[in-house]
Design a protein around this motif. Structure first.
Motif, PDB file in Angstrom:
ATOM      1  N   GLY A 218       0.847  -1.184   0.000  1.00 16.77           N
ATOM      2  CA  GLY A 218       0.000   0.000   0.000  1.00 16.77           C
ATOM      3  C   GLY A 218       0.883   1.234   0.000  1.00 16.77           C
ATOM      4  O   GLY A 218       1.959   1.234   0.604  1.00 16.77           O
ATOM      5  N   HIS A 219       0.453   2.273  -0.690  1.00 14.73           N
ATOM      6  CA  HIS A 219       1.228   3.520  -0.706  1.00 14.73           C
ATOM      7  C   HIS A 219       0.406   4.639  -1.322  1.00 14.73           C
ATOM      8  O   HIS A 219      -0.665   4.415  -1.897  1.00 14.73           O
ATOM      9  CB  HIS A 219       2.542   3.350  -1.473  1.00 14.73           C
ATOM     10  CG  HIS A 219       2.366   2.962  -2.915  1.00 14.73           C
ATOM     11  ND1 HIS A 219       1.918   3.831  -3.865  1.00 14.73           N
ATOM     12  CD2 HIS A 219       2.582   1.789  -3.548  1.00 14.73           C
ATOM     13  CE1 HIS A 219       1.879   3.226  -5.030  1.00 14.73           C
ATOM     14  NE2 HIS A 219       2.258   1.979  -4.870  1.00 14.73           N
ATOM     15  N   TYR A 220       0.920   5.852  -1.205  1.00 10.33           N
ATOM     16  CA  TYR A 220       0.380   6.993  -1.920  1.00 10.33           C
ATOM     17  C   TYR A 220       1.243   7.240  -3.150  1.00 10.33           C
ATOM     18  O   TYR A 220       2.440   6.950  -3.146  1.00 10.33           O
ATOM     19  CB  TYR A 220       0.357   8.245  -1.033  1.00 10.33           C
ATOM     20  CG  TYR A 220      -0.737   8.225   0.006  1.00 10.33           C
ATOM     21  CD1 TYR A 220      -1.930   8.914  -0.213  1.00 10.33           C
ATOM     22  CD2 TYR A 220      -0.588   7.506   1.189  1.00 10.33           C
ATOM     23  CE1 TYR A 220      -2.947   8.896   0.738  1.00 10.33           C
ATOM     24  CE2 TYR A 220      -1.604   7.475   2.138  1.00 10.33           C
ATOM     25  CZ  TYR A 220      -2.769   8.172   1.906  1.00 10.33           C
ATOM     26  OH  TYR A 220      -3.780   8.133   2.841  1.00 10.33           O
TER      27      TYR A 220
ATOM     28  N   LEU B 106      -3.062   3.841  -3.287  1.00  9.95           N
ATOM     29  CA  LEU B 106      -3.150   2.574  -3.996  1.00  9.95           C
ATOM     30  C   LEU B 106      -2.902   1.403  -3.051  1.00  9.95           C
ATOM     31  O   LEU B 106      -1.998   1.457  -2.214  1.00  9.95           O
ATOM     32  CB  LEU B 106      -2.114   2.513  -5.136  1.00  9.95           C
ATOM     33  CG  LEU B 106      -2.202   3.577  -6.232  1.00  9.95           C
ATOM     34  CD1 LEU B 106      -1.311   4.770  -5.879  1.00  9.95           C
ATOM     35  CD2 LEU B 106      -1.754   3.011  -7.572  1.00  9.95           C
ATOM     36  N   TYR B 107      -3.694   0.355  -3.209  1.00  8.35           N
ATOM     37  CA  TYR B 107      -3.475  -0.913  -2.521  1.00  8.35           C
ATOM     38  C   TYR B 107      -3.426  -2.027  -3.562  1.00  8.35           C
ATOM     39  O   TYR B 107      -4.186  -2.008  -4.541  1.00  8.35           O
ATOM     40  CB  TYR B 107      -4.610  -1.230  -1.536  1.00  8.35           C
ATOM     41  CG  TYR B 107      -4.703  -0.302  -0.354  1.00  8.35           C
ATOM     42  CD1 TYR B 107      -3.639  -0.168   0.531  1.00  8.35           C
ATOM     43  CD2 TYR B 107      -5.859   0.432  -0.118  1.00  8.35           C
ATOM     44  CE1 TYR B 107      -3.731   0.686   1.626  1.00  8.35           C
ATOM     45  CE2 TYR B 107      -5.962   1.276   0.969  1.00  8.35           C
ATOM     46  CZ  TYR B 107      -4.890   1.402   1.836  1.00  8.35           C
ATOM     47  OH  TYR B 107      -4.987   2.255   2.921  1.00  8.35           O
TER      48      TYR B 107
ATOM     49  N   LEU C 187      -7.550   1.689  -6.220  1.00  9.99           N
ATOM     50  CA  LEU C 187      -6.909   2.986  -6.425  1.00  9.99           C
ATOM     51  C   LEU C 187      -7.928   4.091  -6.154  1.00  9.99           C
ATOM     52  O   LEU C 187      -8.989   4.121  -6.775  1.00  9.99           O
ATOM     53  CB  LEU C 187      -6.399   3.120  -7.866  1.00  9.99           C
ATOM     54  CG  LEU C 187      -5.492   2.023  -8.407  1.00  9.99           C
ATOM     55  CD1 LEU C 187      -6.313   0.926  -9.098  1.00  9.99           C
ATOM     56  CD2 LEU C 187      -4.513   2.598  -9.420  1.00  9.99           C
ATOM     57  N   ARG C 188      -7.592   4.984  -5.232  1.00 12.66           N
ATOM     58  CA  ARG C 188      -8.509   6.066  -4.863  1.00 12.66           C
ATOM     59  C   ARG C 188      -7.847   7.421  -5.077  1.00 12.66           C
ATOM     60  O   ARG C 188      -6.688   7.633  -4.711  1.00 12.66           O
ATOM     61  CB  ARG C 188      -8.933   5.944  -3.403  1.00 12.66           C
ATOM     62  CG  ARG C 188      -9.853   7.083  -2.936  1.00 12.66           C
ATOM     63  CD  ARG C 188     -10.194   6.946  -1.469  1.00 12.66           C
ATOM     64  NE  ARG C 188     -10.925   5.714  -1.221  1.00 12.66           N
ATOM     65  CZ  ARG C 188     -11.229   5.272   0.003  1.00 12.66           C
ATOM     66  NH1 ARG C 188     -10.851   5.954   1.062  1.00 12.66           N
ATOM     67  NH2 ARG C 188     -11.894   4.156   0.144  1.00 12.66           N
ATOM     68  N   ILE C 189      -8.599   8.364  -5.655  1.00  8.49           N
ATOM     69  CA  ILE C 189      -8.101   9.728  -5.831  1.00  8.49           C
ATOM     70  C   ILE C 189      -8.274  10.493  -4.521  1.00  8.49           C
ATOM     71  O   ILE C 189      -9.354  10.504  -3.924  1.00  8.49           O
ATOM     72  CB  ILE C 189      -8.852  10.439  -6.967  1.00  8.49           C
ATOM     73  CG1 ILE C 189      -8.582   9.726  -8.307  1.00  8.49           C
ATOM     74  CG2 ILE C 189      -8.436  11.903  -7.054  1.00  8.49           C
ATOM     75  CD1 ILE C 189      -9.328  10.343  -9.477  1.00  8.49           C
TER      76      ILE C 189
ATOM     77  N   ILE D   9      -0.880   0.904 -15.233  1.00  9.63           N
ATOM     78  CA  ILE D   9      -0.930   0.799 -13.778  1.00  9.63           C
ATOM     79  C   ILE D   9      -0.836  -0.663 -13.367  1.00  9.63           C
ATOM     80  O   ILE D   9      -0.133  -1.027 -12.411  1.00  9.63           O
ATOM     81  CB  ILE D   9      -2.230   1.419 -13.225  1.00  9.63           C
ATOM     82  CG1 ILE D   9      -2.221   2.945 -13.429  1.00  9.63           C
ATOM     83  CG2 ILE D   9      -2.419   1.075 -11.754  1.00  9.63           C
ATOM     84  CD1 ILE D   9      -1.217   3.681 -12.566  1.00  9.63           C
ATOM     85  N   LYS D  10      -1.515  -1.509 -14.110  1.00  2.00           N
ATOM     86  CA  LYS D  10      -1.458  -2.935 -13.804  1.00  2.00           C
ATOM     87  C   LYS D  10      -0.044  -3.474 -13.987  1.00  2.00           C
ATOM     88  O   LYS D  10       0.442  -4.267 -13.179  1.00  2.00           O
ATOM     89  CB  LYS D  10      -2.427  -3.685 -14.713  1.00  2.00           C
ATOM     90  CG  LYS D  10      -2.506  -5.173 -14.461  1.00  2.00           C
ATOM     91  CD  LYS D  10      -3.583  -5.777 -15.341  1.00  2.00           C
ATOM     92  CE  LYS D  10      -3.589  -7.278 -15.243  1.00  2.00           C
ATOM     93  NZ  LYS D  10      -4.612  -7.888 -16.087  1.00  2.00           N
TER      94      LYS D  10
END
Length: 263
Positions: free
Chosen positions: A46-48, A67-68, A80-82, A136-137
């Motif tokens: 997990g990270h930003y 992102l996780y 993925l969250r904004i 991204i994948k």
């Protein structure tokens, strides 16, 4: 997108690990991919990620995301969250690998509904950056299903490297036919990937910033990357922060019901 399923997880955001190394000159593509695969966390990361995109006219925009990723039965799940900008905050994407076709969904707070993302949309630019859903994948699972062979050795910034050429089993909707990954022999990290078209010309190029490599327990990870879209002239720099490895993320993060509200 079946050909883009991950046989094992060794994504660029996961693979820059110091431990594994090619003790001998690589004799097969399998030896190289196996070495890089051992760099991945056992289960989750997990990270930003802060994206800074510049277009051909000099205009720029920033985007902060959370992102996780989780490996489950050799499949890869992404959430993925904004976070910023505020007018898009809370928009969340869920990507779950499936044997026949990936399950991709987006939750948009303003619409109060969850939409499915089709295969054609998967190859389009994401959030106005030079990254697509597929890119991204690949960040989380760089070695995809398909034919692999070794290319010529080269040296990058004094580092001996080996090139791995990958022809995906299926590139439906994607602007590339092959990938050319440059891998550091000492650490088995991926330093660059060229996305090649049918004429073997690069249409995109992903590179890791060598001066951003940091130590995370037993791993060495680059926290800055650049994606150059060589066709549009759009460039996106991404910087990672607040990294967590092998934490218990919980099932809700990757559940189609409530994935946007988890964590």
């Amino acid at each position: 997108m079946n050909g883009l399923s991950v046989g094992y997880v060794s994504g660029l955001m996961l693979v820059l690990c110091l431990g594994p190394a090619l003790a001998e000159e690589p004799t097969s593509a399998t030896a190289v991919t196996d070495c890089a695969a051992r760099n991945a966390p056992e289960s989750t990361i997990g990270h930003y990620a802060r994206f800074n995109t510049t277009d051909g006219s000099g205009g720029s925009r920033e985007l902060l995301t959370r992102l996780y990723a989780m490996r489950e039965d050799e499949a890869l799940n992404l959430n993925l969250r904004i976070v910023e900008p505020l007018n898009h905050a809370g928009t969340t994407y869920l990507i779950r690998e499936k044997p026949d076709q990936d399950d991709m969904r987006v939750d948009i707070p303003a619409l109060r509904k969850v939409r499915r993302v089709t295969g054609n949309m998967a190859a389009t630019d994401l959030w106005g950056t030079s990254f697509s859903y597929l890119d991204i994948k690949l960040l989380f699972g760089a070695f995809i299903d398909g034919e692999r062979e070794l290319g010529p050795d080269e040296t990058i910034s004094g580092r001996p490297t080996v090139k791995l050429l990958i022809r995906p089993s299926d590139t439906e909707g994607a602007p590339f036919e092959r990938l050319a990954a440059v891998i550091d022999k000492e650490t088995c990290v991926i330093l660059a990937i060229d996305f090649l078209d049918v004429e073997s010309q690069p249409v995109k190029r992903l590179t890791a910033s060598l001066d951003s490599i940091q130590s995370f327990d037993e791993r060495m990870l680059a926290t800055r990357y650049r994606m150059d879209d060589l066709l549009s002239g759009v460039t996106t720099d991404v910087e990672l922060s607040k990294l967590e490895f092998d934490e218990d993320l919980g099932r809700a993060v990757f559940n189609t019901r409530g994935f946007a509200d988890a964590r």
